[in-house]
Design a protein around this motif. Sequence first.
Motif, PDB file in Angstrom:
ATOM      1  N   ASP A 174     -64.643  61.549 -49.090  1.00  0.00           N
ATOM      2  CA  ASP A 174     -65.846  61.303 -49.890  1.00  0.00           C
ATOM      3  C   ASP A 174     -67.032  62.206 -49.518  1.00  0.00           C
ATOM      4  OD1 ASP A 174     -65.774  60.130 -47.459  1.00  0.00           O
ATOM      5  OD2 ASP A 174     -66.769  58.273 -48.058  1.00  0.00           O
ATOM      6  N   LEU A 175     -66.780  63.242 -48.726  1.00  0.00           N
ATOM      7  CA  LEU A 175     -67.884  64.123 -48.348  1.00  0.00           C
ATOM      8  C   LEU A 175     -67.621  65.562 -48.818  1.00  0.00           C
ATOM      9  CD1 LEU A 175     -68.763  62.889 -44.750  1.00  0.00           C
ATOM     10  CD2 LEU A 175     -69.968  62.411 -46.893  1.00  0.00           C
ATOM     11  N   HIS A 176     -68.718  66.287 -49.037  1.00  0.00           N
ATOM     12  CA  HIS A 176     -68.620  67.695 -49.401  1.00  0.00           C
ATOM     13  C   HIS A 176     -68.549  68.544 -48.144  1.00  0.00           C
ATOM     14  CE1 HIS A 176     -69.144  67.760 -53.720  1.00  0.00           C
ATOM     15  NE2 HIS A 176     -70.078  66.837 -53.598  1.00  0.00           N
ATOM     16  N   PRO A 210     -74.758  62.053 -44.641  1.00  0.00           N
ATOM     17  CA  PRO A 210     -74.305  60.670 -44.788  1.00  0.00           C
ATOM     18  C   PRO A 210     -75.014  59.791 -43.762  1.00  0.00           C
ATOM     19  CG  PRO A 210     -72.626  61.999 -43.696  1.00  0.00           C
ATOM     20  CD  PRO A 210     -73.710  62.946 -44.149  1.00  0.00           C
ATOM     21  N   GLU A 244     -73.140  64.746 -48.237  1.00  0.00           N
ATOM     22  CA  GLU A 244     -72.832  63.954 -49.426  1.00  0.00           C
ATOM     23  C   GLU A 244     -73.764  64.355 -50.552  1.00  0.00           C
ATOM     24  OE1 GLU A 244     -73.502  59.834 -48.608  1.00  0.00           O
ATOM     25  OE2 GLU A 244     -75.679  60.038 -48.568  1.00  0.00           O
ATOM     26  N   ARG A 245     -73.250  64.234 -51.776  1.00  0.00           N
ATOM     27  CA  ARG A 245     -74.115  64.406 -52.942  1.00  0.00           C
ATOM     28  C   ARG A 245     -74.553  63.020 -53.380  1.00  0.00           C
ATOM     29  NH1 ARG A 245     -74.103  64.108 -58.374  1.00  0.00           N
ATOM     30  NH2 ARG A 245     -75.464  65.566 -59.495  1.00  0.00           N
ATOM     31  N   ARG A 246     -75.845  62.791 -53.370  1.00  0.00           N
ATOM     32  CA  ARG A 246     -76.362  61.461 -53.653  1.00  0.00           C
ATOM     33  C   ARG A 246     -76.242  61.161 -55.147  1.00  0.00           C
ATOM     34  NH1 ARG A 246     -79.529  59.447 -49.544  1.00  0.00           N
ATOM     35  NH2 ARG A 246     -80.767  58.247 -51.032  1.00  0.00           N
ATOM     36  N   PRO A 260     -70.131  57.581 -40.870  1.00  0.00           N
ATOM     37  CA  PRO A 260     -69.263  57.722 -42.047  1.00  0.00           C
ATOM     38  C   PRO A 260     -67.782  57.787 -41.679  1.00  0.00           C
ATOM     39  CG  PRO A 260     -70.320  59.804 -41.520  1.00  0.00           C
ATOM     40  CD  PRO A 260     -70.924  58.781 -40.605  1.00  0.00           C
TER      41      PRO A 260
END
Length: 351
Positions: free
Chosen positions: A323-325, A272, A257-259, A285
Amino acid sequence: MRDSIDLEVSHALLEWYDRHARDLPWRVGPVERAAGVRPDPYHVWLSEIMLQQTTVAAVRDYFHRFLARWPTVEALAAAPDQQVMGEWAGLGYYARARNLLKCARVVVEEFNGRFPGTHDALLKLPGIGPYTAAAIAAIAFDRPETVMDGNVERVMARLFDIHEPLPGSKPVLKERAAALTPAVRPGDYAQAVMDLGATICTPKSPACGICPLREACRARVSGTAADLPKKSPKKPKPTRFGHVYLARRADGAWLLERRPDKGLLGGMLGWPGSEWNDSPCEAPPFEADWRPLPGEVRHTFTHFHLILKAHAATLPADFQPADLHVVGKHEFRPSDLPTVMRKAYGLWRGQ
DNA sequence: AATGCGGGGAG
DNA sequence: CTCCCAGCATT
């Protein structure tokens, strides 16, 4: 008004600096400097941002890597955000990296790629506060500004035997430092005080015997040098707990994830996981066959200790939560991660 | 004026 | 362990 004692002190410092100045990558050599060569404002700015609350030893390699990758402020301004954040990873205080990019882009777009040379104009730029504005103005532009950092505070507190604790004593210390700042070679003088604080007038067991200011130093007479500056007591750090989840696809890609830009590790990549609270609370997640990784991550931030349990799972190659990279096997560099996330990856590698 | 914000090295 | 480091932004 400067009196003869002040003149004597600043002269002694400059003389000491001429003989003992540290060889640092963002400085120009003594020969060039004597010929009137000023250091590159881009180099000075980059080094000063990196050096905020960070030691020279930690900065050195980062400075070289940044300069090799982005030789000019124009090149840096054109860099993608995530490349810069990745290159900053491990250095800490990540708001500095976000502001570094903002500042580079302002300098390119509004100042035609040239840093402004006055304290007041520098102070308006992102990530540049009173210390850094004074440092760049003095070092790169030869302005008689007074820099106030931890070194200068310590040197002044000892030189004038000031027992009032920080931060309340800041105005007095600033006053004393300003009275000592010479009109000639203000940049060298600023670096001289900081070099002195870093190598002679150190926080613990200062080397008063070889200090160029030992004759003038009032704390040395009182024998209080090692106890100054006094500081108000600080709060104890609580311990927080959490879980992180390392998901690896069959094709070797990782799910990261990008915070969010604000807050802890803002703008950085990370695994995550759960919130970090007083008690651990699992929060995978997504549904998967999570297995606990042996051991735990221990890490200390500015204001709390953290203990993390890590979990790992393997997923199909086409798995992709919204929602994750997805970071491909060959794009994934652990060095792009902040240290706590790197430690979690270390648990996976060591399993 | 207080607080949040990293990480590593020294002692 | 504790302390400190070429501090800044935000509230």
